[in-house]
Motif scaffolding. Structure first.
Motif, short mmCIF file in Angstrom:
data_model
loop_
_atom_site.label_atom_id
_atom_site.label_comp_id
_atom_site.label_asym_id
_atom_site.label_seq_id
_atom_site.Cartn_x
_atom_site.Cartn_y
_atom_site.Cartn_z
N VAL A 30 -0.04 6.44 5.91
CA VAL A 30 -0.38 6.17 7.18
C VAL A 30 -0.31 4.88 7.41
CG1 VAL A 30 -2.84 5.35 6.61
CG2 VAL A 30 -2.09 5.77 9.13
N LEU A 31 0.26 3.92 6.22
CA LEU A 31 0.49 2.44 6.06
C LEU A 31 2.07 2.61 6.12
CD1 LEU A 31 -1.12 0.99 3.54
CD2 LEU A 31 -1.29 1.16 5.70
N ASP B 223 -0.15 8.11 -5.60
CA ASP B 223 -0.91 8.19 -6.09
C ASP B 223 -2.61 8.33 -5.52
OD1 ASP B 223 -0.47 7.73 -9.06
OD2 ASP B 223 -0.67 6.00 -8.34
N PHE B 224 -2.38 7.99 -3.86
CA PHE B 224 -3.37 7.78 -2.81
C PHE B 224 -2.54 7.99 -1.77
CE2 PHE B 224 -4.51 4.09 -5.67
CZ PHE B 224 -6.37 5.10 -6.46
N PRO B 225 -3.31 9.72 -1.16
CA PRO B 225 -2.21 9.96 -0.41
C PRO B 225 -1.83 9.09 1.09
CG PRO B 225 -2.12 11.90 -0.93
CD PRO B 225 -3.39 10.66 -1.78
N GLY C 109 0.56 -1.27 -0.03
CA GLY C 109 -0.04 -0.03 0.02
C GLY C 109 0.93 1.34 -0.09
N VAL C 110 1.67 0.84 0.85
CA VAL C 110 3.01 1.78 0.95
C VAL C 110 3.13 2.83 -1.02
CG1 VAL C 110 5.99 3.06 1.58
CG2 VAL C 110 3.48 2.17 2.50
N LEU C 111 2.97 1.66 -1.69
CA LEU C 111 3.90 2.04 -3.17
C LEU C 111 2.74 3.21 -4.06
CD1 LEU C 111 5.10 -1.43 -3.98
CD2 LEU C 111 6.84 0.56 -3.14
#
Length: 236
Positions: free
Chosen positions: A182-183, A176-178, A170-172
């Motif tokens: 948090v991940l 695209d999705f700020p 998810g960090v990658l």
């Protein structure tokens, strides 16, 4: 709270005998090793792959086996009896966690050897592994306390797998999705980050930050597991 190593060792021996007879659970020992043989030498982001295998091992070996040991006691209605013995909460939790700790440490050492990973800072790597084993053991204890049967344990571990294994992926997607930023503070993401630190360009904070974040998670989840265990003792 006093801790009796003799009582903790007795619980360790009891769990070892029960674990060695339960092939459905003990087979989990070989999965991380099989994954290591399967993915070693892959050209795609070897650090990322190694981190994935470690996080998989923590979830489906450390957490799952610990949860099964706790749930099995509950399913046979022996956990309550164990709670009523002279053994303190810490005696029981340390005794039941010691087996998982030893198994996880041995399996992870084998996985690291198979991958041929050589950390630039061995003390940071070892500290991260030890903290992670304790952390995921606490997670397994919590899952086991919320499960009434071994079947429920298999279901309760799914959210853990989704959160901890998927977090580094998810960090990658942060660009695209700020909100996924948090991940980065999930222990599994911090472990992958730590694995990628090399001694060519680094600062002390680069090593300490992931360790401190993992330590905070470890302390917090361990406290939660102890509180839930003691609540279980009072609630019967």
């Amino acid at each position: 709270m006093s801790i009796s190593l003799k009582r903790a060792r007795a619980i360790f021996v009891k769990d070892y005998k029960e674990f060695s007879r339960n092939y459905a659970i003990s087979i989990m020992l070989i999965f991380p090793i099989l994954l290591a043989f399967l993915y070693r030498g892959q050209g795609i982001s070897s650090i990322g792959v190694f981190g994935f295998v470690l996080n998989f091992s923590f979830t489906f070996l450390t957490s799952f086996v610990q949860a099964c040991l706790i749930a099995e006691e509950k399913e046979r209605n022996t956990l309550r009896s164990l709670m009523m013995t002279p053994a303190t909460s810490m005696d029981v939790l340390i005794g039941k966690s010691a087996l998982v700790f030893v198994m996880s440490a041995v399996v992870l050492a084998i996985v690291t050897y198979i991958f041929g990973y050589q950390p630039d800072w061995i003390w940071a790597f070892v500290a991260a592994i030890i903290l992670s084993i304790i952390l995921y053991t606490a997670v397994g204890t919590i899952c086991g306390l919320f499960s009434k049967t071994l079947l429920e344990t298999s279901l309760s571990i799914i959210p853990v797998a989704i959160v901890f294994i998927a977090a580094p992926f998810g960090v990658l997607l942060v660009k695209d999705f700020p909100i996924f930023k948090v991940l980065e503070y999930v222990p599994s993401s911090q472990l992958v980050y730590l694995l990628g630190i090399h001694n060519i360009v680094f600062a002390t904070g680069d090593l300490l930050k992931p360790l401190l974040i993992t330590l905070a998670w470890t302390v917090g989840l361990t406290i939660v597991s102890v509180v839930l265990y003691n609540r279980r003792l009072k609630d019967g």
